[in-house]
Design an enzyme around this catalytic site. Structure first.
Site, PDB file in Angstrom:
ATOM      1  N   ASP A  12      -2.490  -5.086   2.725  1.00 57.51           N
ATOM      2  CA  ASP A  12      -1.595  -4.930   3.872  1.00 57.51           C
ATOM      3  C   ASP A  12      -2.440  -5.072   5.135  1.00 57.51           C
ATOM      4  O   ASP A  12      -3.443  -4.364   5.285  1.00 57.51           O
ATOM      5  CB  ASP A  12      -0.940  -3.550   3.872  1.00 57.51           C
ATOM      6  N   ASP A 131      13.769  -1.919   0.043  1.00 55.79           N
ATOM      7  CA  ASP A 131      12.939  -0.791   0.469  1.00 55.79           C
ATOM      8  C   ASP A 131      13.880   0.351   0.816  1.00 55.79           C
ATOM      9  O   ASP A 131      14.672   0.223   1.761  1.00 55.79           O
ATOM     10  CB  ASP A 131      12.108  -1.188   1.694  1.00 55.79           C
TER      11      ASP A 131
HETATM   12  O1  LIG Z   1       6.107  -5.037   2.599  1.00 56.31           O
HETATM   13  C1  LIG Z   1       6.486  -4.845   3.780  1.00 56.31           C
HETATM   14  O2  LIG Z   1       7.118  -5.718   4.414  1.00 56.31           O
HETATM   15  C2  LIG Z   1       6.188  -3.542   4.468  1.00 56.31           C
HETATM   16  C3  LIG Z   1       6.770  -3.282   5.703  1.00 56.31           C
HETATM   17  C4  LIG Z   1       6.497  -2.084   6.354  1.00 56.31           C
HETATM   18  C5  LIG Z   1       5.661  -1.134   5.790  1.00 56.31           C
HETATM   19  C6  LIG Z   1       5.084  -1.379   4.542  1.00 56.31           C
HETATM   20  C7  LIG Z   1       5.340  -2.582   3.895  1.00 56.31           C
HETATM   21  N1  LIG Z   1       4.796  -2.851   2.665  1.00 56.31           N
HETATM   22  C8  LIG Z   1       3.934  -1.956   1.978  1.00 56.31           C
HETATM   23  C9  LIG Z   1       3.606  -2.451   0.644  1.00 56.31           C
HETATM   24  O3  LIG Z   1       4.067  -3.448   0.137  1.00 56.31           O
HETATM   25  C10 LIG Z   1       2.564  -1.670  -0.112  1.00 56.31           C
HETATM   26  O4  LIG Z   1       1.444  -2.502  -0.197  1.00 56.31           O
HETATM   27  C11 LIG Z   1       2.992  -1.308  -1.495  1.00 56.31           C
HETATM   28  O5  LIG Z   1       4.222  -0.666  -1.477  1.00 56.31           O
HETATM   29  C12 LIG Z   1       1.912  -0.460  -2.224  1.00 56.31           C
HETATM   30  O6  LIG Z   1       2.156   0.933  -2.133  1.00 56.31           O
HETATM   31  P1  LIG Z   1       1.093   2.022  -2.684  1.00 56.31           P
HETATM   32  O7  LIG Z   1       0.653   1.592  -4.060  1.00 56.31           O
HETATM   33  O8  LIG Z   1       1.850   3.327  -2.718  1.00 56.31           O
HETATM   34  O9  LIG Z   1      -0.063   2.058  -1.720  1.00 56.31           O
END
Ligand SMILES: O=C(O)c1ccccc1NCC(=O)[C@H](O)[C@H](O)COP(=O)(O)O
Length: 242
Positions: A12, A131
């Site tokens: 990210d 989401d």
């Molecule tokens: O994916 C998006 O567009 C997004 C927008 C705003 C905030 C977060 C976003 N994505 C986050 C992710 O895709 C994380 O990388 C993913 O959920 C992993 O989560 P974790 O394993 O709990 O760190």
């Protein structure tokens, strides 16, 4: 159909850095350095997929478009690109990186006609990110309510959406474990593959998600747990190998 859970390590990007957020909230960033280095490290560790997110584009605080394209183009593995892909111009730029698929979020809530059009045009290259907080969808970097999960899912299914990336925002970046009930509930109402996201904290969490493969869970995104070194990607891949 593959019976082995696909793993998608996450990179990210915020303000040029690989970061992790808590609950996807702006301002909760922990920085992990160069996104390219992180992505290359996951690739070296055996990843077959990279989940690459432009958080600034998602939040509307600018974008990291050139850097995201550089990372995507440097990968020999499949890339799922997410964050701020909301119109023809941002979709064209995303696909021009050579990514395998894009993940649409806000657009599925705010411009459903456009999303139906691009699903028809691009098929499997389009996934939709569902989401949720509870069963309410969130858009604009997860800051605004955007309707009911199951109503939206039924609409997208009828439009031919190929795949869903399902995130429980309450779990995201918290290392509290995935929301298995949410994943089961989504799989019960759609025959499309589901990619789980948010909350993975342990190899047991990945084994638990693997048990949902027969229900339709195809993959799992893993972010914080890898950066926090709860386990290595090699260990994760071994844990889900069938
Ligand atoms: O994916 C998006 O567009 C997004 C927008 C705003 C905030 C977060 C976003 N994505 C986050 C992710 O895709 C994380 O990388 C993913 O959920 C992993 O989560 P974790 O394993 O709990 O760190």
């Amino acid at each position: 159909m593959s019976r082995t859970l696909e793993l998608l390590p996450a990179v990210d990007v915020r303000d040029g850095q690989a970061v992790r957020l808590v609950h996807g909230e702006s301002g909760t960033e922990t920085s992990y350095g160069s996104p390219l280095e992180a992505a290359l490290a996951w690739q070296r560790s055996g990843a077959e997929w990279l989940h690459l997110v432009d958080l600034d584009a998602a939040f509307g605080t600018g974008d990291n478009r050139a850097l995201i394209a550089e990372v995507a183009r440097a990968m020999d593995i499949k890339v799922e690109l997410s964050g701020g892909i909301r119109d023809d111009e941002t979709l064209a730029a995303a696909l021009a990186t050579g990514c395998t698929r894009v993940n649409l979020g806000t657009a599925a809530l705010e411009t459903p006609e456009w999303v139906a059009k691009v699903i028809a045009e691009h098929g499997d290259q389009i996934a939709v990110g569902l989401d949720v907080r509870g069963t309410t969808l969130r858009g604009r970097g997860w800051t605004r309510d955007g309707g009911d999960l199951y109503e939206t899912l039924a609409r997208l299914d009828s439009e031919g959406c190929a795949r869903y990336v399902v995130t429980d925002i309450a779990k995201d970046g918290t290392l509290q474990g995935p929301n298995l009930e949410l994943l089961r509930n989504v799989c019960a109402v759609t025959d499309r593959p589901v990619v789980a996201s948010g909350g993975v904290s342990s190899l047991d969490d990945l084994r638990a998600i693997s048990e949902l493969v027969p229900l339709g869970v195809e993959g799992s995104i893993v972010g914080k747990a890898l950066y926090a070194k709860a386990f290595t990607l090699e260990e994760a891949l071994a844990a889900v190998a069938s």
